[in-house]
Enzyme design. Structure first.
Site: not given
Ligand SMILES: NC(=O)c1ccc[n+]([C@@H]2O[C@H](COP(=O)([O-])OP(=O)(O)OC[C@H]3O[C@@H](n4cnc5c(N)ncnc54)[C@H](O)[C@@H]3O)[C@@H](O)[C@H]2O)c1
Length: 558
Positions: A114, A366
């Site tokens: 990343k 979430c």
């Protein structure tokens, strides 16, 4: 707006006297005098600093905290040195936005791949305009990417923790990444400056205290002799961004919530967010400022309240969508039009029109995990929340609704080919976490159906993350429709709004369309040749007059 720390002002005044006494005794420089949070509080939140126009700190505090002022920056707002740990959706967006408004930011991640991509200017997530904002941010406050937290954290005034908190099988949030990050921050600390450690991850109530303990343990392990001289505060700054419009949500938020353990930390957080509160920055080209946006409220609370606000907000939004789905299911049975019903109730200002669109249920990283975590916390305190549990159950059942609709139309699903229009849990993201599409694909495959899918962005992620799902990925919506027995609209991507429905219908083996987001009108889909079914809608014909009179359904995606 309020300050949850009611005893704060008293503590500040009392401690302030202590600092004056030390000054009189001349016990060395300010850095030698200030050793703990109580002493940092002594900088005073009431009195204005003589040197810095907007600084809430005592003169000595400003120098100690290393906060540059407007003059020192050649007329810009005060800037800070910031580290963000975790370069996922939240960390990358937070880092980019803070650097864009002028702070100097380092983003840290343990994932070397990343970081390598981010150093090349390539975001590792899909978020509209993020790549451009990262480039702009580099030229403003400055942003860089590292795999080691030590150096950046040592130089920072504010250190954000934005690591993942995925659910454990018990429903409890996995705090192991948070704990590792907190320890690594402690190991990086020295006595050179006061730092605020900020939880941006969504963490179980009480994690602020845990982070403080872990940072202290990290300090004790790395610098046992110096631990009394190392000063830091802890804050909770929950994140409310929505993927797909994360940059606008971060630059122009409805509110900024800060739960702080002490006045000094709260002061630094106020200063950090000053450009966002004042909206004093120039809007970036791809993320225009909403018309009429004035100041953004910064709501100061206790640590625990801030942690609870995040969970309560997500639980409420999930419940609102679940409510719309429940009513839609009843509408189907009694012959009412759910979108009309939702518009009708949404016009009540106590209810509001947003998050009332019926569909295949919410998804994303979430809502499910946060409700599970809140349920777990409630149980730990001996409380069984029936409403939160029902919210989860309703959503699971809603995903199954698509399978039922297909069964009603096709009877046997074994051997049938079903095309999924969309995989991402919502448009403008490639996030597949808890995506309804995956649940639907799993069920269909288990029942012996063939599953095809087309998504403008998320197919690569799906191939990589779910190699177990034997999905045939298609190049276009047309390719998807070819010889399919039914199409299921799962994600309301913009490109799907303007599809040539007649052309799609013409390519299919059986012309069935299950519109899981009520994106099309029954009239248009039927005219295009489809056997159409939406969510909470009845197939009754409408006159042109009725169609015109019908209001658009409200917005409703997490
Ligand atoms: N994604 C959202 O829309 C959203 C919105 C609001 C809040 N949140 C919350 O924010 C937090 C982060 O979410 P996300 O979606 O950005 O997660 P994510 O999984 O996309 O990213 C987390 C990153 O943290 C890195 N990481 C883990 N441990 C680390 C360590 N010790 N040091 C450095 N890096 C480390 C991982 O490699 C990963 O890149 C979660 O708690 C989530 O609930 C997410």
């Amino acid at each position: 707006m309020g300050d949850g720390n009611s005893g704060g002002a008293r503590a500040v005044r009392a401690a302030d006297q202590g600092l004056v006494e030390k000054d009189k005794r001349g016990t060395g420089g300010p850095a030698a005098q200030i050793q703990g949070i109580s002493e940092i509080e002594s900088m005073g939140s009431q009195g204005k600093c003589g040197r810095h126009a907007r600084c809430i700190f005592h003169r000595k505090g400003c120098a100690l905290l290393g906060i540059l002022n407007r003059q020192e920056l050649g007329g810009t707002d005060s800037i800070m040195r910031v580290t963000v740990i975790g370069t996922g959706y939240v960390g990358t967006v937070t880092g980019a936005c803070l650097a864009y408004v002028g702070h100097r930011v380092t983003c840290v991640d343990t994932d070397e791949r990343k970081i390598a991509r981010l150093r090349n200017g390539e975001p590792v997530i899909y978020e509209p305009f993020l790549e451009e904002l990262l480039a702009l941010a580099a030229g403003r406050g400055g942003i860089d990417f590292q795999t080691e937290v030590g150096g950046p954290a040592a130089e920072s005034d504010v250190i954000f923790i934005a690591v993942g908190t995925p659910p454990l099988p018990s429903g409890e949030a996995d705090s192991s990444y948070l704990e590792a990050a907190a320890r690594s921050i402690g190991a990086a600390m020295d006595g050179a400056r006061f730092r605020v450690v900020v939880n941006k991850s969504t963490v179980p109530v009480g994690s602020g205290n845990l982070v403080e303990t872990l940072v202290r343990e990290g300090i004790a392990d790395a610098r046992p002799g110096e631990r009394r001289h190392i000063r830091f505060g802890v804050a909770s700054n929950p994140e409310f961004l929505r993927e797909g419009c994360a940059l606008a949500d971060s630059l122009y938020p409805d509110r900024i919530v800060i739960g702080a353990s002490d006045e000094g930390s709260l002061g630094i957080m106020r200063q950090l967010y000053q450009p966002l509160v004042e909206q004093s920055f120039e809007a970036p080209p791809g993320v225009p400022r909403p018309a009429g946006l004035g100041k953004v409220p910064l709501f100061a609370t206790t640590l625990t309240s801030a942690e609870m606000i995040k969970y309560a907000a997500n639980a409420f939004l999930a419940m609102k969508i679940g409510f719309a789905n429940e009513i839609a299911n009843i509408c189907e049975r009694v012959g009412a039009e759910a979108p009309e019903v939702m518009t009708g109730i949404g016009l009540d200002s106590r209810i509001g029109k947003r998050f009332l669109s019926p569909g295949v249920g919410w998804g994303g990283s979430c809502f499910g995990k946060d409700i599970q975590s809140l349920l777990h916390t409630a149980r730990e305190y001996g409380y069984e929340s029936r409403l939160l549990q029902a919210s989860l159950d309703v959503n699971t059942a809603q995903r199954q609704m698509v399978i039922q609709k297909l069964q009603e139309k096709l009877y046997i699903l074994k051997g049938r080919t079903i095309g999924l229009l969309g995989l991402a849990f919502k448009p403008d993201t490639d996030d597949l976490r808890d995506a309804p599409s995956l649940h639907i694909a799993e069920r269909l495959l288990a029942m012996g159906a063939r599953v095809k899918a087309y998504d403008p962005i998320a197919m690569k992620a799906c191939r990589e993350q779910r190699p177990d799902l034997k999905i045939r990925y298609c190049e276009s919506a047309g390719d998807l429709a070819q010889e399919s027995d039914a199409l299921v609209l799962v994600t309301e991507w913009q490109e799907f709004r303007t599809l040539d429905l007649a052309s799609l219908a013409g390519r299919m083996a059986t012309r069935i369309l299950v519109d899981g987001r009520n994106l099309y009108t029954a009239e248009a889909a039927t005219a295009a040749g489809f056997d159409y079914t939406g969510i909470g809608r009845t197939a009754r014909a409408r006159t042109a007059e009725q169609r015109e009179a019908r209001a658009a359904p409200g917005e409703a995606r997490p």
